[in-house]
Motif scaffolding. Structure first.
Motif, mmCIF file in Angstrom:
data_model
loop_
_atom_site.group_PDB
_atom_site.id
_atom_site.type_symbol
_atom_site.label_atom_id
_atom_site.label_comp_id
_atom_site.label_asym_id
_atom_site.label_seq_id
_atom_site.Cartn_x
_atom_site.Cartn_y
_atom_site.Cartn_z
ATOM 1 N N GLN A 128 45.948 49.556 39.373
ATOM 2 C CA GLN A 128 44.093 48.956 40.588
ATOM 3 C C GLN A 128 43.680 48.707 39.706
ATOM 4 N N GLU A 129 43.558 48.946 37.652
ATOM 5 C CA GLU A 129 42.287 49.179 37.159
ATOM 6 C C GLU A 129 43.087 47.864 36.265
ATOM 7 N N ASN A 168 43.035 47.876 48.349
ATOM 8 C CA ASN A 168 42.521 48.664 47.887
ATOM 9 C C ASN A 168 41.952 48.377 47.317
ATOM 10 N N ALA A 169 41.105 49.612 46.210
ATOM 11 C CA ALA A 169 40.206 49.794 45.267
ATOM 12 C C ALA A 169 40.065 48.507 43.897
ATOM 13 N N GLY A 170 41.317 48.314 43.808
ATOM 14 C CA GLY A 170 41.827 47.069 42.822
ATOM 15 C C GLY A 170 41.455 45.745 43.157
ATOM 16 N N MET A 171 41.270 45.762 43.965
ATOM 17 C CA MET A 171 40.653 44.564 45.004
ATOM 18 C C MET A 171 39.867 43.915 44.649
ATOM 19 N N ALA A 172 38.737 44.672 43.913
ATOM 20 C CA ALA A 172 37.196 45.300 44.717
ATOM 21 C C ALA A 172 37.294 43.912 42.840
ATOM 22 N N THR A 173 37.382 43.023 42.597
ATOM 23 C CA THR A 173 37.081 42.210 41.839
ATOM 24 C C THR A 173 37.057 40.946 41.442
ATOM 25 N N ALA A 209 50.608 44.758 44.542
ATOM 26 C CA ALA A 209 50.332 44.112 42.526
ATOM 27 C C ALA A 209 49.921 45.236 41.861
ATOM 28 N N ALA A 210 49.147 46.182 42.852
ATOM 29 C CA ALA A 210 48.971 46.972 42.458
ATOM 30 C C ALA A 210 49.541 48.178 41.970
ATOM 31 N N GLN A 211 50.853 48.671 43.144
ATOM 32 C CA GLN A 211 51.777 49.176 42.615
ATOM 33 C C GLN A 211 52.576 49.310 41.130
ATOM 34 N N GLU A 212 52.902 47.884 41.254
ATOM 35 C CA GLU A 212 53.726 47.154 39.840
ATOM 36 C C GLU A 212 52.628 46.969 38.864
#
Length: 501
Positions: free
Chosen positions: A480-481, A430-435, A474-477
């Motif tokens: 994403q931000e 997901n886009a939260g992994m753009a980190t 991880a993003a579900q919990e």
């Protein structure tokens, strides 16, 4: 799941019709019924619909859906865009069936006519053009599509957004329906998986219309999506009598002054992926950082602020190199000497790729089966620029076959290309992994799997899938931000559990 070209999809339809001893109209009815099921499940009974239909089989789908919506009690009106004087036989048949119920259910839209009075609460179903599109839209139809895109209405594309090619990235100024949802029959289309064209498809929903499994299984394609069942078939549960040596020793090579975090993440990820022993080779400035952050990881040093030599790797089951390594000339020389001597597959990432771009002769020296994990810019530095991501991926296939290596081309749908030219699109993540650091974690995961005896291409496929799945959990919990690279490592255990249950 296999990804077929437009021509292969048409052949699959034809084979299904013949093998099942049904009419093409029956298959169209089956597809319309699947669409009707999705629409019913996702829209309340008082939803109003406008169905935009073309003169081909996609238009026939739209007319059939209009009939089923009407028979189910929904308010619906179809508009048939008469851009061709001749309708396909199944489109003509469905037009007649709809008109026989109520001629008011469909209106014919003549060329150079536009629809401007669709209320914002009405859902627009797009069935103007399908996978048979052979050239960009132009003239009236292009203008019509652009006008529809300006409307705020929710838009649902039937099989594929009108104007979107199946097999190539469209021109930047192409007229394509920008859908919120796409109900795709049986398969993903390649254009759904690349950023330049995926923006038009919105959320993809694959509808099983029961196309012939014999044809699907027997028809070759280089392109597939990674499914949970693929990874479950690769996964090897642990032997209860195993010890840490059973699961291999990893050497993670990287780090430089100010970038020790990258190699720390990679080392921890290799452990979380199941490696029995992990050693990090870092410059001396990284020793206290890594030993404090990761007591489970052993540490060796070379150089003060940058790596100056690469030694002690010969007995390792798997090696990952590049995270945070920097591009100092001493490190470049050490990398060259290492690749000259190493004969077993290695995982190459980040600055190791950037250094290879300055020494392209090293590509031919890479051990067979090695795994390169570039993002698009790193790939371009190493292999040259491409005009779009689909051409870049096909270029990666050529290079993987040329050098007998695996290439993990990172992106929203990270693609794994094998030395045989097979291409696997990943569907997790997901886009939260753009980190920062997420790529370093992936390098560690793949290296950890390689150490456990997974074949390099399986380690790459499985590693990418688990990396994305851990990010999804991880993003579900966390959202994403708020997601950071370390969270992907922490949730990797739940990703492994998901493979088992």
């Amino acid at each position: 799941m296999k990804i077929f070209t437009a021509a292969q999809i048409r052949a699959c339809d034809a084979y299904t019709i013949k093998a099942s001893n049904i009419r093409s109209a029956d298959l169209m009815e089956r597809a319309a019924a699947r669409c009707m099921g999705w629409i019913r499940d996702h829209n309340p009974k008082d939803t109003l619909f406008v169905v935009l239909c073309g003169t081909g089989n996609n238009g026939g789908d739209g007319l059939a859906i209009t009939r089923l919506l009407h028979q189910s009690g929904y308010g619906v009106k179809a508009f048939l865009l008469r851009f061709s004087k001749v309708l396909s036989p199944d489109c003509e048949a469905n037009l007649q069936r709809l008109q026989s119920i109520d001629t008011g259910l469909v209106s014919i839209v003549e060329p150079d006519t536009f629809i401007t009075d669709i209320q914002p609460n009405i859902v627009i179903l797009d069935a103007i053009l399908g996978t048979g599109l052979s050239r960009p839209t132009e003239g009236w139809i292009a203008s019509f599509i652009k006008q529809i895109n300006m409307l705020p209405n929710k838009k649902v594309a039937i099989d594929i957004p009108s104007g979107l090619p199946t097999d190539i990235i469209p021109d930047a100024d192409a007229a394509i329906i920008k859908a919120h949802h796409t109900l795709s029959f049986q398969f993903y289309k390649r254009t759904f998986l690349h950023p330049e064209s995926a923006v038009f498809a919105g959320h993809i929903h694959i509808l099983d219309i029961n196309l012939d499994k014999t044809f699907i299984n027997a028809t070759h394609t280089q392109y597939k999506t990674i499914e949970a069942s693929d990874v479950q078939a690769m996964y090897r549960p642990r032997d209860q009598f195993a010890h840490k040596g059973t699961f291999g020793s990893v050497l993670m090579i990287g780090g430089s002054y100010g970038k020790i975090g990258a190699i720390t993440l990679s080392s921890k990820a290799a452990l979380r992926a199941g490696a029995g022993l992990v050693t990090a080779l870092v410059p001396a400035c990284g020793y206290p950082v890594l030993q404090t952050a990761m007591p489970e990881v052993m540490c060796r040093t070379s150089g003060e602020k940058v790596l100056e030599s690469i030694e002690g790797w010969e007995q390792m089951a798997a090696i990952g190199i590049g995270p945070g390594m920097g591009t100092d000339y001493k490190t470049s020389s050490a990398l060259s000497s290492f690749i000259d001597a190493c004969k077993d597959p290695v995982v190459v990432d980040a600055d190791a790729i950037n250094l290879m771009a300055g020494q392209p002769e090293l590509l031919a020296k890479l051990p067979k089966g090695s795994v390169l994990t570039p993002h698009p810019k790193e790939f371009a530095r190493l292999f040259g620029e491409n005009t779009n991501t689909m051409i870049q991926l096909d270029h990666a296939r050529i290079q993987a076959m040329r050098y007998n290596i695996n290439i993990v081309l990172k992106g929203h749908h990270t693609a794994i290309v094998t030395p045989e030219g097979d291409c696997w699109y990943n569907m997790t993540g997901n886009a939260g992994m753009a980190t920062a650091g997420a790529g370093d974690v992936l390098t560690g995961i793949i290296t950890g799997l390689l150490a456990q005896g997974y074949e390099p291409h399986n380690a790459a496929i499985m590693g990418v899938y688990l990396h994305g799945l851990a990010g999804d959990i991880a993003a579900q919990e966390l959202s994403q931000e708020a997601l950071i690279a370390g969270d992907i490592i922490e949730y990797l255990g739940k990703a492994f559990l998901a493979l088992k249950y």
